[in-house]
Design an enzyme around this catalytic site. Structure first.
Site, short mmCIF file in Angstrom:
data_model
loop_
_atom_site.label_atom_id
_atom_site.label_comp_id
_atom_site.label_asym_id
_atom_site.label_seq_id
_atom_site.Cartn_x
_atom_site.Cartn_y
_atom_site.Cartn_z
CB ALA A 9 -0.92 0.02 1.21
CB SER A 10 0.62 4.41 -1.79
OG SER A 10 0.54 3.76 -3.03
CB THR A 11 -0.16 6.45 2.54
OG1 THR A 11 -1.53 6.05 2.70
CG2 THR A 11 -0.01 7.18 1.20
CD GLN A 14 -3.37 3.79 0.28
OE1 GLN A 14 -2.22 3.47 0.03
NE2 GLN A 14 -4.18 4.28 -0.64
#
Length: 208
Positions: A9-11, A14
């Site tokens: 997940a990017s961040t 998330q």
């Protein structure tokens, strides 16, 4: 067949583990199981990803890299995507993505398939992987552009305040560090990126 699941997940907002059940159920439905998972919160636009690198290093010829969608593996620029593909190919790893049905053949009995069909499937699979990687990159760039436009509009109106710090997360990190946990262990226990732990540690040192 050794199947390694990759979850990204990017961040930190998330949940990188969100697709774990879906990958496990998919493997079981094909008569296999996911042997281990590699999980990280990092942008798919970055070529250097600690857990992805570890997955590739751990893999052997014939192993499967299982992902939910191609964009979990790559939102890379073309040159970086070529570099990543070359590393995966050199290790003999098969990419299987839930959203790419031609890749699912890697989980079937290949002995029952003739060489011509194998070659055709491999060529089609590679072409579709490249296409989905390009789409994922465009989606990334479009979102970044819209985000930048929104920030510029907010700045022009004088209402932009920047990204808010996750104080609850930072407090958990501080408690873990103060309890003697290492940086890497803290990142694992708290469930955040190592860079976030390093940033909090730097802030803690500056406070003294």
């Amino acid at each position: 067949m050794f199947i390694r699941g990759y979850l990204r997940a990017s961040t930190q907002d998330q949940d990188a583990n969100r697709a774990r059940a879906a990958l496990s159920e998919f493997a079981i439905a094909h008569g296999h199981k996911v042997a281990t998972f590699y999980v990280e919160n990092v942008s798919g636009a970055k070529l250097e990803r600690e857990e992805l690198n570890r997955l590739i290093d751990d893999s052997h010829e014939g192993d499967v890299l299982l992902i939910e969608q191609v964009d979990r593996l790559s939102r890379l620029q073309a040159d970086d995507w070529d570099d990543l593909k070359a590393r995966i190919k050199d290790k003999g790893i098969n990419i299987v993505s839930l959203d790419l049905h031609t890749s699912h053949t890697a989980l079937t009995n290949s002995d029952a398939t003739d060489d011509f069909t194998k070659g055709m499937i491999k060529a089609i699979n590679g072409m579709l992987l490249d296409m989905l990687a390009v789409v994922a990159r465009k989606d990334y760039e479009d979102r970044r552009r819209r985000q930048a436009e929104g920030i510029n509009t907010a700045k022009a109106k004088g209402v932009y305040r920047g990204r808010k710090t996750d104080e609850a997360l930072h407090e958990r990190i501080r408690m873990a560090l103060e309890g003697g946990q290492s940086l890497r262990k803290t990142a694992t226990v708290v469930g955040c990126a190592l860079s976030t732990v390093q940033r909090v540690q730097k802030e803690m040192k500056a406070a003294f």
